[in-house]
Structures are given as structure tokens and as C-alpha cells.
Design a protein around this motif. Structure first.
Motif, PDB file in Angstrom:
ATOM      1  N   TYR A   1      -8.759  58.226 -16.245  1.00  0.00           N
ATOM      2  CA  TYR A   1      -7.943  57.746 -17.358  1.00  0.00           C
ATOM      3  C   TYR A   1      -7.315  56.389 -17.038  1.00  0.00           C
ATOM      4  O   TYR A   1      -7.290  55.495 -17.881  1.00  0.00           O
ATOM      5  CB  TYR A   1      -6.856  58.766 -17.692  1.00  0.00           C
ATOM      6  N   GLU A   2      -6.827  56.240 -15.827  1.00  0.00           N
ATOM      7  CA  GLU A   2      -6.150  55.004 -15.448  1.00  0.00           C
ATOM      8  C   GLU A   2      -7.108  53.865 -15.095  1.00  0.00           C
ATOM      9  O   GLU A   2      -6.821  52.707 -15.391  1.00  0.00           O
ATOM     10  CB  GLU A   2      -5.218  55.266 -14.264  1.00  0.00           C
ATOM     11  N   TYR A   3      -8.228  54.177 -14.445  1.00  0.00           N
ATOM     12  CA  TYR A   3      -9.082  53.125 -13.880  1.00  0.00           C
ATOM     13  C   TYR A   3     -10.508  53.109 -14.405  1.00  0.00           C
ATOM     14  O   TYR A   3     -11.251  52.168 -14.124  1.00  0.00           O
ATOM     15  CB  TYR A   3      -9.136  53.256 -12.351  1.00  0.00           C
ATOM     16  N   GLY A   4     -10.923  54.130 -15.119  1.00  0.00           N
ATOM     17  CA  GLY A   4     -12.306  54.215 -15.568  1.00  0.00           C
ATOM     18  C   GLY A   4     -13.206  54.791 -14.493  1.00  0.00           C
ATOM     19  O   GLY A   4     -12.752  55.191 -13.426  1.00  0.00           O
ATOM     20  N   CYS A   5     -14.477  54.813 -14.788  1.00  0.00           N
ATOM     21  CA  CYS A   5     -15.454  55.427 -13.879  1.00  0.00           C
ATOM     22  C   CYS A   5     -16.072  54.439 -12.891  1.00  0.00           C
ATOM     23  O   CYS A   5     -16.573  54.857 -11.853  1.00  0.00           O
ATOM     24  CB  CYS A   5     -16.597  56.044 -14.679  1.00  0.00           C
ATOM     25  N   SER A   6     -16.064  53.168 -13.197  1.00  0.00           N
ATOM     26  CA  SER A   6     -16.832  52.210 -12.401  1.00  0.00           C
ATOM     27  C   SER A   6     -16.366  52.073 -10.961  1.00  0.00           C
ATOM     28  O   SER A   6     -17.106  51.606 -10.115  1.00  0.00           O
ATOM     29  CB  SER A   6     -16.841  50.834 -13.073  1.00  0.00           C
ATOM     30  N   ASN A   7     -15.150  52.540 -10.658  1.00  0.00           N
ATOM     31  CA  ASN A   7     -14.654  52.444  -9.283  1.00  0.00           C
ATOM     32  C   ASN A   7     -14.941  53.710  -8.470  1.00  0.00           C
ATOM     33  O   ASN A   7     -14.500  53.833  -7.337  1.00  0.00           O
ATOM     34  CB  ASN A   7     -13.159  52.144  -9.262  1.00  0.00           C
ATOM     35  N   GLY A   8     -15.655  54.659  -9.057  1.00  0.00           N
ATOM     36  CA  GLY A   8     -15.985  55.889  -8.348  1.00  0.00           C
ATOM     37  C   GLY A   8     -14.997  57.016  -8.557  1.00  0.00           C
ATOM     38  O   GLY A   8     -15.039  58.009  -7.834  1.00  0.00           O
ATOM     39  N   SER A   9     -14.121  56.891  -9.534  1.00  0.00           N
ATOM     40  CA  SER A   9     -13.111  57.918  -9.783  1.00  0.00           C
ATOM     41  C   SER A   9     -13.717  59.272 -10.138  1.00  0.00           C
ATOM     42  O   SER A   9     -13.139  60.301  -9.828  1.00  0.00           O
ATOM     43  CB  SER A   9     -12.178  57.494 -10.921  1.00  0.00           C
ATOM     44  N   ALA A  10     -14.847  59.249 -10.805  1.00  0.00           N
ATOM     45  CA  ALA A  10     -15.511  60.498 -11.196  1.00  0.00           C
ATOM     46  C   ALA A  10     -16.588  60.806 -10.161  1.00  0.00           C
ATOM     47  O   ALA A  10     -17.733  60.388 -10.284  1.00  0.00           O
ATOM     48  CB  ALA A  10     -16.114  60.365 -12.590  1.00  0.00           C
ATOM     49  N   SER A  11     -16.207  61.537  -9.129  1.00  0.00           N
ATOM     50  CA  SER A  11     -17.093  61.718  -7.976  1.00  0.00           C
ATOM     51  C   SER A  11     -18.410  62.409  -8.309  1.00  0.00           C
ATOM     52  O   SER A  11     -19.396  62.220  -7.605  1.00  0.00           O
ATOM     53  CB  SER A  11     -16.379  62.488  -6.864  1.00  0.00           C
ATOM     54  N   SER A  12     -18.451  63.161  -9.394  1.00  0.00           N
ATOM     55  CA  SER A  12     -19.701  63.817  -9.787  1.00  0.00           C
ATOM     56  C   SER A  12     -20.640  62.882 -10.532  1.00  0.00           C
ATOM     57  O   SER A  12     -21.770  63.263 -10.849  1.00  0.00           O
ATOM     58  CB  SER A  12     -19.399  65.028 -10.675  1.00  0.00           C
ATOM     59  N   TYR A  13     -20.175  61.675 -10.813  1.00  0.00           N
ATOM     60  CA  TYR A  13     -20.960  60.729 -11.604  1.00  0.00           C
ATOM     61  C   TYR A  13     -20.932  59.340 -10.986  1.00  0.00           C
ATOM     62  O   TYR A  13     -20.671  58.348 -11.660  1.00  0.00           O
ATOM     63  CB  TYR A  13     -20.431  60.684 -13.049  1.00  0.00           C
ATOM     64  N   ILE A  14     -21.187  59.283  -9.706  1.00  0.00           N
ATOM     65  CA  ILE A  14     -21.193  58.002  -9.000  1.00  0.00           C
ATOM     66  C   ILE A  14     -22.602  57.430  -8.918  1.00  0.00           C
ATOM     67  O   ILE A  14     -22.826  56.256  -9.207  1.00  0.00           O
ATOM     68  CB  ILE A  14     -20.612  58.151  -7.578  1.00  0.00           C
ATOM     69  N   TYR A  15     -23.535  58.264  -8.530  1.00  0.00           N
ATOM     70  CA  TYR A  15     -24.895  57.796  -8.266  1.00  0.00           C
ATOM     71  C   TYR A  15     -25.726  57.796  -9.538  1.00  0.00           C
ATOM     72  O   TYR A  15     -25.513  58.600 -10.448  1.00  0.00           O
ATOM     73  CB  TYR A  15     -25.551  58.675  -7.191  1.00  0.00           C
ATOM     74  N   TYR A  16     -26.692  56.871  -9.568  1.00  0.00           N
ATOM     75  CA  TYR A  16     -27.484  56.711 -10.779  1.00  0.00           C
ATOM     76  C   TYR A  16     -28.189  58.005 -11.162  1.00  0.00           C
ATOM     77  O   TYR A  16     -28.257  58.340 -12.342  1.00  0.00           O
ATOM     78  CB  TYR A  16     -28.488  55.554 -10.630  1.00  0.00           C
ATOM     79  N   HIS A  17     -28.702  58.756 -10.199  1.00  0.00           N
ATOM     80  CA  HIS A  17     -29.396  60.000 -10.562  1.00  0.00           C
ATOM     81  C   HIS A  17     -28.437  60.994 -11.240  1.00  0.00           C
ATOM     82  O   HIS A  17     -28.860  61.784 -12.085  1.00  0.00           O
ATOM     83  CB  HIS A  17     -30.093  60.639  -9.337  1.00  0.00           C
ATOM     84  N   GLN A  18     -27.149  60.927 -10.911  1.00  0.00           N
ATOM     85  CA  GLN A  18     -26.162  61.799 -11.555  1.00  0.00           C
ATOM     86  C   GLN A  18     -25.887  61.344 -12.991  1.00  0.00           C
ATOM     87  O   GLN A  18     -25.834  62.176 -13.904  1.00  0.00           O
ATOM     88  CB  GLN A  18     -24.850  61.795 -10.767  1.00  0.00           C
ATOM     89  N   THR A  19     -25.698  60.044 -13.174  1.00  0.00           N
ATOM     90  CA  THR A  19     -25.397  59.545 -14.523  1.00  0.00           C
ATOM     91  C   THR A  19     -26.630  59.633 -15.416  1.00  0.00           C
ATOM     92  O   THR A  19     -26.510  59.916 -16.608  1.00  0.00           O
ATOM     93  CB  THR A  19     -24.860  58.103 -14.480  1.00  0.00           C
ATOM     94  N   GLU A  20     -27.797  59.421 -14.834  1.00  0.00           N
ATOM     95  CA  GLU A  20     -29.035  59.533 -15.608  1.00  0.00           C
ATOM     96  C   GLU A  20     -29.251  60.980 -16.070  1.00  0.00           C
ATOM     97  O   GLU A  20     -29.613  61.223 -17.222  1.00  0.00           O
ATOM     98  CB  GLU A  20     -30.223  59.053 -14.779  1.00  0.00           C
ATOM     99  N   ALA A  21     -29.014  61.934 -15.186  1.00  0.00           N
ATOM    100  CA  ALA A  21     -29.173  63.346 -15.551  1.00  0.00           C
ATOM    101  C   ALA A  21     -28.199  63.717 -16.666  1.00  0.00           C
ATOM    102  O   ALA A  21     -28.571  64.432 -17.615  1.00  0.00           O
ATOM    103  CB  ALA A  21     -28.965  64.230 -14.329  1.00  0.00           C
ATOM    104  N   PHE A  22     -26.955  63.251 -16.560  1.00  0.00           N
ATOM    105  CA  PHE A  22     -25.956  63.524 -17.601  1.00  0.00           C
ATOM    106  C   PHE A  22     -26.417  62.926 -18.929  1.00  0.00           C
ATOM    107  O   PHE A  22     -26.398  63.589 -19.962  1.00  0.00           O
ATOM    108  CB  PHE A  22     -24.598  62.948 -17.211  1.00  0.00           C
ATOM    109  N   PHE A  23     -26.840  61.666 -18.909  1.00  0.00           N
ATOM    110  CA  PHE A  23     -27.283  61.023 -20.153  1.00  0.00           C
ATOM    111  C   PHE A  23     -28.489  61.744 -20.735  1.00  0.00           C
ATOM    112  O   PHE A  23     -28.550  61.980 -21.944  1.00  0.00           O
ATOM    113  CB  PHE A  23     -27.613  59.546 -19.948  1.00  0.00           C
ATOM    114  N   ASN A  24     -29.449  62.085 -19.901  1.00  0.00           N
ATOM    115  CA  ASN A  24     -30.639  62.775 -20.401  1.00  0.00           C
ATOM    116  C   ASN A  24     -30.275  64.108 -21.053  1.00  0.00           C
ATOM    117  O   ASN A  24     -30.878  64.504 -22.042  1.00  0.00           O
ATOM    118  CB  ASN A  24     -31.648  62.991 -19.278  1.00  0.00           C
ATOM    119  N   LYS A  25     -29.293  64.786 -20.515  1.00  0.00           N
ATOM    120  CA  LYS A  25     -28.858  66.068 -21.060  1.00  0.00           C
ATOM    121  C   LYS A  25     -28.072  65.903 -22.357  1.00  0.00           C
ATOM    122  O   LYS A  25     -28.174  66.721 -23.270  1.00  0.00           O
ATOM    123  CB  LYS A  25     -28.003  66.786 -20.016  1.00  0.00           C
TER     124      LYS A  25
END
Length: 117
Positions: free
Chosen positions: A35-59
């Protein structure tokens, strides 16, 4: 202050698959940091790596794209500078879910205070 009671109440009241997955995959501290900093700094540890964000988007591609339209319409956001990658669309969705949750929590706390008075 965020707590599990608020998280569970929000998911029960507003939850769908996206909301539930995002909010249950993050700790309360991570939710606050997103909420304070966004995701780009790694705050969302489950969505740091591209394979994680790609899987989320695909779903949740439909929901992610609907979120872009909602952001564009509700907030009059100019998306001409936005880079439409799976990674960015995932992060935008996570940030929107977190922002909606935090806004709801503020309302929830106000309601509790009014009931106590």
C-alpha cells in the motif's frame, strides 16, 4: 492497524478468487508495504519473479485487464506511458486489491468507532 479479523471480514464480504489469492498470499506487513510503496520494490514477496507474475497474469488475465479499464475510468489515469507487460499488469492488480482493502479497513474502523460511541 491491520489485523486478521479485518482481513477475513473483507475476504468474506468482498472476496473473489483474485482478492482471496492476493490477500492470503501476503502477510499483513507486506500488505501495508504494498500500500505504501507498491510492488516494484519487492514488497509482495510472492510476486517478485517474472515466473510468479506471469503465472498470476495467466490465471487472472481477464480480471487484470478489467482492472486497467476500471482504473482508467474511475481515476482518469492516462495509460499512454504504462508498459503493458504481464508483470506490470499483475502488480497493478495486486496494488488495486491492496488499496481497496486498506480503504475498506479505514471505513471498517470508522464503523466500529461509531458503534462503540
Amino acid at each position: 492497524m491491520l489485523n486478521e479479523k479485518m482481513l477475513n471480514a473483507y475476504i468474506e464480504e468482498n472476496g473473489n478468487d483474485v482478492i482471496e489469492e492476493v490477500l492470503t498470499s501476503l502477510s499483513l506487513d507486506e500488505i501495508q508495504d504494498v500500500y505504501e510503496y507498491g510492488c516494484s520494490n519487492g514488497s509482495a514477496s510472492s510476486y517478485i519473479y517474472y515466473h510468479q507474475t506471469e503465472a498470476f497474469f495467466n490465471k487472472y488475465s481477464t480480471e487484470c485487464l478489467e482492472n486497467v479499464e476500471r482504473m482508467k475510468n474511475e481515476y482518469r489515469i492516462d495509460l499512454n506511458e504504462f508498459e503493458f507487460t504481464k508483470n506490470n499488469l499483475c502488480w497493478l492488480m495486486i496494488e488495486a486489491v491492496v488499496s481497496d482493502f486498506i480503504n475498506w479497513c479505514e471505513w471498517y474502523c470508522e464503523e466500529d468507532e461509531e458503534e462503540e460511541n
